[in-house]
Write a protein that holds these residues in place. Structure first.
Motif, PDB file in Angstrom:
ATOM      1  N   THR A   1       0.705  -1.250   0.065  1.00  0.00           N
ATOM      2  CA  THR A   1       0.025   0.022   0.041  1.00  0.00           C
ATOM      3  C   THR A   1       1.123   1.273  -0.037  1.00  0.00           C
ATOM      4  N   ASN A   2       2.155   1.178   0.731  1.00  0.00           N
ATOM      5  CA  ASN A   2       2.835   2.233   0.602  1.00  0.00           C
ATOM      6  C   ASN A   2       3.284   2.401  -0.626  1.00  0.00           C
ATOM      7  N   ASP A   3       3.729   1.421  -1.598  1.00  0.00           N
ATOM      8  CA  ASP A   3       4.247   1.684  -3.005  1.00  0.00           C
ATOM      9  C   ASP A   3       3.107   2.454  -3.695  1.00  0.00           C
ATOM     10  N   PHE A   4       1.782   1.822  -3.604  1.00  0.00           N
ATOM     11  CA  PHE A   4       0.720   2.398  -4.531  1.00  0.00           C
ATOM     12  C   PHE A   4       0.576   3.692  -4.214  1.00  0.00           C
ATOM     13  N   LEU A   5       0.412   4.163  -2.928  1.00  0.00           N
ATOM     14  CA  LEU A   5       0.321   5.365  -2.596  1.00  0.00           C
ATOM     15  C   LEU A   5       1.256   6.587  -3.155  1.00  0.00           C
ATOM     16  N   LYS A   6       2.601   5.913  -2.933  1.00  0.00           N
ATOM     17  CA  LYS A   6       3.564   6.846  -3.334  1.00  0.00           C
ATOM     18  C   LYS A   6       3.545   6.964  -5.037  1.00  0.00           C
ATOM     19  N   ALA A   7       3.254   5.889  -5.652  1.00  0.00           N
ATOM     20  CA  ALA A   7       3.045   6.204  -7.088  1.00  0.00           C
ATOM     21  C   ALA A   7       2.121   7.052  -7.285  1.00  0.00           C
ATOM     22  N   LEU A   8       0.997   6.874  -6.774  1.00  0.00           N
ATOM     23  CA  LEU A   8      -0.251   7.567  -7.027  1.00  0.00           C
ATOM     24  C   LEU A   8       0.033   9.295  -6.859  1.00  0.00           C
ATOM     25  N   ALA A   9       0.644   9.185  -5.609  1.00  0.00           N
ATOM     26  CA  ALA A   9       0.974  10.817  -5.380  1.00  0.00           C
ATOM     27  C   ALA A   9       1.842  11.517  -6.247  1.00  0.00           C
ATOM     28  N   SER A  10       2.690  10.905  -6.893  1.00  0.00           N
ATOM     29  CA  SER A  10       3.669  11.462  -7.815  1.00  0.00           C
ATOM     30  C   SER A  10       3.093  11.741  -9.186  1.00  0.00           C
ATOM     31  N   GLN A  11       1.878  11.159  -9.455  1.00  0.00           N
ATOM     32  CA  GLN A  11       1.219  11.408 -10.716  1.00  0.00           C
ATOM     33  C   GLN A  11      -0.044  12.264 -10.514  1.00  0.00           C
ATOM     34  N   ASP A  12      -0.356  12.549  -9.136  1.00  0.00           N
ATOM     35  CA  ASP A  12      -1.729  13.226  -9.219  1.00  0.00           C
ATOM     36  C   ASP A  12      -1.657  14.198  -7.963  1.00  0.00           C
ATOM     37  N   GLU A  13      -2.437  15.364  -7.835  1.00  0.00           N
ATOM     38  CA  GLU A  13      -2.189  15.991  -6.679  1.00  0.00           C
ATOM     39  C   GLU A  13      -3.363  15.569  -5.622  1.00  0.00           C
ATOM     40  N   LEU A  14      -2.911  14.609  -4.707  1.00  0.00           N
ATOM     41  CA  LEU A  14      -3.815  14.098  -4.023  1.00  0.00           C
ATOM     42  C   LEU A  14      -4.030  14.973  -2.755  1.00  0.00           C
ATOM     43  N   ASP A  15      -5.314  14.766  -2.050  1.00  0.00           N
ATOM     44  CA  ASP A  15      -5.665  15.309  -0.819  1.00  0.00           C
ATOM     45  C   ASP A  15      -4.917  14.945   0.068  1.00  0.00           C
ATOM     46  N   ASN A  16      -4.548  15.895   1.101  1.00  0.00           N
ATOM     47  CA  ASN A  16      -3.856  15.343   2.233  1.00  0.00           C
ATOM     48  C   ASN A  16      -4.734  14.386   3.010  1.00  0.00           C
ATOM     49  N   PHE A  17      -3.989  13.339   3.660  1.00  0.00           N
ATOM     50  CA  PHE A  17      -4.651  12.386   4.602  1.00  0.00           C
ATOM     51  C   PHE A  17      -5.513  11.393   3.713  1.00  0.00           C
ATOM     52  N   THR A  18      -5.056  11.284   2.245  1.00  0.00           N
ATOM     53  CA  THR A  18      -5.318  10.003   1.603  1.00  0.00           C
ATOM     54  C   THR A  18      -5.232   8.833   2.007  1.00  0.00           C
ATOM     55  N   VAL A  19      -6.111   8.127   2.218  1.00  0.00           N
ATOM     56  CA  VAL A  19      -6.000   6.793   2.719  1.00  0.00           C
ATOM     57  C   VAL A  19      -5.964   5.519   1.779  1.00  0.00           C
ATOM     58  N   VAL A  20      -5.117   4.550   1.735  1.00  0.00           N
ATOM     59  CA  VAL A  20      -5.309   3.510   0.959  1.00  0.00           C
ATOM     60  C   VAL A  20      -5.146   2.280   1.867  1.00  0.00           C
ATOM     61  N   THR A  21      -6.138   1.205   1.624  1.00  0.00           N
ATOM     62  CA  THR A  21      -6.160  -0.070   2.555  1.00  0.00           C
ATOM     63  C   THR A  21      -6.157  -1.024   1.436  1.00  0.00           C
ATOM     64  N   ALA A  22      -5.661  -2.380   2.037  1.00  0.00           N
ATOM     65  CA  ALA A  22      -5.683  -3.430   1.405  1.00  0.00           C
ATOM     66  C   ALA A  22      -6.014  -4.787   2.088  1.00  0.00           C
ATOM     67  N   GLU A  23      -6.805  -5.756   1.605  1.00  0.00           N
ATOM     68  CA  GLU A  23      -6.980  -6.709   2.295  1.00  0.00           C
ATOM     69  C   GLU A  23      -5.783  -7.834   2.384  1.00  0.00           C
ATOM     70  N   ASN A  24      -5.166  -7.694   1.365  1.00  0.00           N
ATOM     71  CA  ASN A  24      -3.992  -8.611   1.342  1.00  0.00           C
ATOM     72  C   ASN A  24      -2.560  -7.838   0.589  1.00  0.00           C
ATOM     73  N   GLN A  25      -1.693  -8.048   1.556  1.00  0.00           N
ATOM     74  CA  GLN A  25      -0.415  -7.034   0.969  1.00  0.00           C
ATOM     75  C   GLN A  25       0.709  -8.074   0.789  1.00  0.00           C
ATOM     76  N   ILE A  26       1.267  -8.359  -0.586  1.00  0.00           N
ATOM     77  CA  ILE A  26       2.057  -9.364  -0.923  1.00  0.00           C
ATOM     78  C   ILE A  26       3.558  -9.135  -0.217  1.00  0.00           C
ATOM     79  N   LYS A  27       4.034  -7.639  -0.579  1.00  0.00           N
ATOM     80  CA  LYS A  27       5.346  -7.287  -0.312  1.00  0.00           C
ATOM     81  C   LYS A  27       5.285  -6.403   0.907  1.00  0.00           C
ATOM     82  N   GLY A  28       4.762  -6.931   1.883  1.00  0.00           N
ATOM     83  CA  GLY A  28       4.664  -5.715   2.856  1.00  0.00           C
ATOM     84  C   GLY A  28       6.040  -5.559   3.462  1.00  0.00           C
ATOM     85  N   LYS A  29       6.404  -4.230   4.019  1.00  0.00           N
ATOM     86  CA  LYS A  29       7.479  -4.037   4.506  1.00  0.00           C
ATOM     87  C   LYS A  29       7.674  -3.450   5.967  1.00  0.00           C
TER      88      LYS A  29
END
Length: 242
Positions: free
Chosen positions: A12-40
């Motif tokens: 979810t961190n990688d997904f949100l970082k990629a999203l934030a780099s391409q779009d002017e996301l609102d502060n405190f945008t949240v991403v959740t996942a039921e399953n994370q394959i490469k959690g860090k």
């Protein structure tokens, strides 16, 4: 608060970082996942979670950090935000194992990974990853871990938890500007094993005894050694043996 729910994702961190780099996301945008394959976890360690049972979320935080010397301030705010939500749910014996593992009794129930990006204009944009063991109850492979359900015998609503944590994080980032010392004091007070003689291991795998005295403004743990000197250690320079 914008909430993006995913089924399965590498991170979810990688997904949100990629999203934030391409779009002017609102502060405190949240991403959740039921399953994370490469959690860090911290310093590249893995975060493993049973699919669908636990809280896996990442939050975008902007306009909070303004210099690289004080990035640990966000760790303080995030850790306290999670703890305050868990206290409201009557989770017992909560503490923060430096730098930002969430503990109940002597068991780890959550972890935090903050990744900061320095923009060309000097702004720091942060992605806050939070993993919280919620409804998983089998920890045979992880004897030092536990969950909200294992501790209380109750089942928890992960969406409610997500919203509560994000809201508390937003509230505490705003409170920081008015009274950062109160939040620092609260973090110090919650430090796991603070003031207790404990065995530690340094990066050379040498064991030593020490007492946690506090944390520096840069996030280094301060340990009183047997010769009555206080040494500071970075993340992964020292491990608590408990």
């Amino acid at each position: 608060m914008k909430l993006i729910k995913l089924d399965a994702i590498d991170s979810t961190n990688d997904f949100l970082k990629a999203l934030a780099s391409q779009d002017e996301l609102d502060n405190f945008t949240v991403v959740t996942a039921e399953n994370q394959i490469k959690g860090k976890g911290q310093m590249g360690s893995k975060w493993v979670s049973e699919s669908g049972k636990n809280l896996i979320m990442s939050v975008l935080v902007k306009d909070f950090l303004f210099d690289t010397e004080h990035v640990f301030n966000l760790s303080v705010v995030v850790s306290l935000s999670v703890i305050e939500v868990l206290k409201s749910l009557n989770i017992p014996e909560l503490s923060i194992k430096w730098p930002n593992d969430i503990m109940s009794y002597n068991k780890k129930i959550g972890g935090i990974l903050i990744e900061n990006t320095l923009k060309s204009d000097g702004r720091i944009v942060s992605v806050v990853g939070i993993g919280l063991n919620v409804n998983q109850t089998n920890f045979d492979a992880f004897p030092t871990a536990s969950s909200l359900a294992a501790i209380t015998g109750k089942v928890f609503d992960k969406t409610d938890l997500t919203i509560s944590v994000a809201a508390k994080l937003q509230q505490n980032t705003e409170a920081w500007n008015n009274d950062s010392q109160t939040l620092w004091d609260a973090y110090f007070a919650l430090l796991f094993k603070k003031g207790v003689p404990m065995p530690f291991q340094n990066k050379k795998n040498q064991n030593f005894m020490g007492i946690i005295k506090g944390v520096s403004p840069q996030g280094k743990i301060q340990i009183l050694l047997e010769d009555d000197t206080v040494s500071e250690f970075e993340i992964k320079e020292v491990k608590m043996l408990y």
